[in-house]
Enzyme design. Structure first.
Site, PDB file in Angstrom:
ATOM      1  N   ASP A  28       0.852  -1.191   0.000  1.00  0.00           N
ATOM      2  CA  ASP A  28       0.000   0.000   0.000  1.00  0.00           C
ATOM      3  C   ASP A  28       0.891   1.245   0.000  1.00  0.00           C
ATOM      4  O   ASP A  28       1.902   1.312   0.697  1.00  0.00           O
ATOM      5  CB  ASP A  28      -0.907  -0.004   1.239  1.00  0.00           C
ATOM      6  CG  ASP A  28      -2.067   0.967   1.117  1.00  0.00           C
ATOM      7  OD1 ASP A  28      -3.223   0.503   1.036  1.00  0.00           O
ATOM      8  OD2 ASP A  28      -1.813   2.196   1.118  1.00  0.00           O
ATOM      9  N   HIS A  98     -10.359  -5.408  -2.846  1.00  0.00           N
ATOM     10  CA  HIS A  98      -8.988  -5.694  -2.412  1.00  0.00           C
ATOM     11  C   HIS A  98      -8.996  -6.119  -0.961  1.00  0.00           C
ATOM     12  O   HIS A  98      -9.806  -5.644  -0.163  1.00  0.00           O
ATOM     13  CB  HIS A  98      -8.076  -4.483  -2.607  1.00  0.00           C
ATOM     14  CG  HIS A  98      -8.647  -3.190  -2.099  1.00  0.00           C
ATOM     15  ND1 HIS A  98      -9.624  -2.490  -2.787  1.00  0.00           N
ATOM     16  CD2 HIS A  98      -8.414  -2.487  -0.973  1.00  0.00           C
ATOM     17  CE1 HIS A  98      -9.946  -1.415  -2.118  1.00  0.00           C
ATOM     18  NE2 HIS A  98      -9.234  -1.384  -0.986  1.00  0.00           N
ATOM     19  N   LEU A  99      -8.075  -7.012  -0.623  1.00  0.00           N
ATOM     20  CA  LEU A  99      -7.823  -7.390   0.768  1.00  0.00           C
ATOM     21  C   LEU A  99      -6.670  -6.546   1.268  1.00  0.00           C
ATOM     22  O   LEU A  99      -5.631  -6.466   0.611  1.00  0.00           O
ATOM     23  CB  LEU A  99      -7.411  -8.860   0.883  1.00  0.00           C
ATOM     24  CG  LEU A  99      -8.212  -9.947   0.198  1.00  0.00           C
ATOM     25  CD1 LEU A  99      -7.567 -11.313   0.499  1.00  0.00           C
ATOM     26  CD2 LEU A  99      -9.632  -9.936   0.675  1.00  0.00           C
ATOM     27  N   HIS A 100      -6.846  -5.944   2.436  1.00  0.00           N
ATOM     28  CA  HIS A 100      -5.716  -5.312   3.120  1.00  0.00           C
ATOM     29  C   HIS A 100      -5.086  -6.371   4.016  1.00  0.00           C
ATOM     30  O   HIS A 100      -5.783  -6.996   4.831  1.00  0.00           O
ATOM     31  CB  HIS A 100      -6.186  -4.172   4.024  1.00  0.00           C
ATOM     32  CG  HIS A 100      -6.773  -2.989   3.324  1.00  0.00           C
ATOM     33  ND1 HIS A 100      -6.064  -1.837   3.072  1.00  0.00           N
ATOM     34  CD2 HIS A 100      -8.018  -2.775   2.828  1.00  0.00           C
ATOM     35  CE1 HIS A 100      -6.855  -0.951   2.466  1.00  0.00           C
ATOM     36  NE2 HIS A 100      -8.049  -1.506   2.310  1.00  0.00           N
TER      37      HIS A 100
HETATM   38  P1  AMP Z   1      -9.775   1.286   0.582  1.00  0.00           P
HETATM   39  O1  AMP Z   1      -9.821   2.605   1.323  1.00  0.00           O
HETATM   40  O2  AMP Z   1     -10.155   0.099   1.428  1.00  0.00           O
HETATM   41  O3  AMP Z   1     -10.553   1.361  -0.707  1.00  0.00           O
HETATM   42  O4  AMP Z   1      -8.255   1.027   0.236  1.00  0.00           O
HETATM   43  C1  AMP Z   1      -7.611   1.626  -0.826  1.00  0.00           C
HETATM   44  C2  AMP Z   1      -6.138   1.591  -0.519  1.00  0.00           C
HETATM   45  O5  AMP Z   1      -5.418   1.822  -1.713  1.00  0.00           O
HETATM   46  C3  AMP Z   1      -5.672   2.635   0.496  1.00  0.00           C
HETATM   47  O6  AMP Z   1      -5.088   2.005   1.619  1.00  0.00           O
HETATM   48  C4  AMP Z   1      -4.661   3.453  -0.297  1.00  0.00           C
HETATM   49  O7  AMP Z   1      -3.584   3.884   0.483  1.00  0.00           O
HETATM   50  C5  AMP Z   1      -4.236   2.472  -1.372  1.00  0.00           C
HETATM   51  N1  AMP Z   1      -3.696   3.069  -2.577  1.00  0.00           N
HETATM   52  C6  AMP Z   1      -4.197   4.109  -3.288  1.00  0.00           C
HETATM   53  N2  AMP Z   1      -3.440   4.353  -4.369  1.00  0.00           N
HETATM   54  C7  AMP Z   1      -2.444   3.432  -4.356  1.00  0.00           C
HETATM   55  C8  AMP Z   1      -1.330   3.163  -5.217  1.00  0.00           C
HETATM   56  N3  AMP Z   1      -1.088   3.876  -6.327  1.00  0.00           N
HETATM   57  N4  AMP Z   1      -0.488   2.147  -4.876  1.00  0.00           N
HETATM   58  C9  AMP Z   1      -0.714   1.420  -3.772  1.00  0.00           C
HETATM   59  N5  AMP Z   1      -1.750   1.615  -2.923  1.00  0.00           N
HETATM   60  C10 AMP Z   1      -2.597   2.616  -3.213  1.00  0.00           C
END
Ligand code: AMP
Length: 112
Positions: A28, A98-100
């Site tokens: 991330d 997506h899975l965190h």
């Molecule tokens: P969510 O808020 O659950 O939709 O998670 C989206 C995640 O994507 C967040 O934790 C962001 O920090 C991450 N994110 C956004 N843009 C990018 C990127 N270009 N590369 C990696 N992670 C990203």
């Protein structure tokens, strides 16, 4: 294309830790823990609530892969958490499932 589709096609760079034919895992960009990896299907399923029965095998393989991804990131002993944010109130910001995978520090419960 969603942001994560562009990462999956390598149009946007990311720190990729694992890639298969139908999902990809990468760090991330705004980590919320010492290890914060996203595991993402290459196919743009908007969110878990919109996954279909035909996605079950893919989602299962992503879940199973998370154990090895966590171990490779050094989290086997300490443990880790998987989170899926589904919808506005959950904090979803990227409408591509997506899975965190979070770990590397004690994580609070319940989450905020
Ligand atoms: P969510 O808020 O659950 O939709 O998670 C989206 C995640 O994507 C967040 O934790 C962001 O920090 C991450 N994110 C956004 N843009 C990018 C990127 N270009 N590369 C990696 N992670 C990203």
């Amino acid at each position: 294309m969603t942001l994560f589709e562009k990462i999956a096609t390598h149009e946007i760079p990311a720190r990729i830790v694992c890639e298969t034919a139908d999902f990809i895992a990468f760090h991330d960009v705004n980590p919320q823990a010492p290890v914060h990896i996203l595991i993402v299907p290459k196919r743009p399923i908007p969110r878990l609530a919109e996954a279909a029965p035909g996605d079950a095998d893919l989602l299962g393989r992503m879940l199973l892969a998370s154990g090895k991804i966590a171990a490779d990131a050094g989290l086997a002993a300490g443990g880790y958490r998987l989170v899926i944010n589904n919808g506005r109130d959950a904090g979803e910001t990227v409408p591509h499932l997506h899975l965190h995978l979070l770990g590397g520090r004690p994580l609070q419960w319940p989450p905020g």
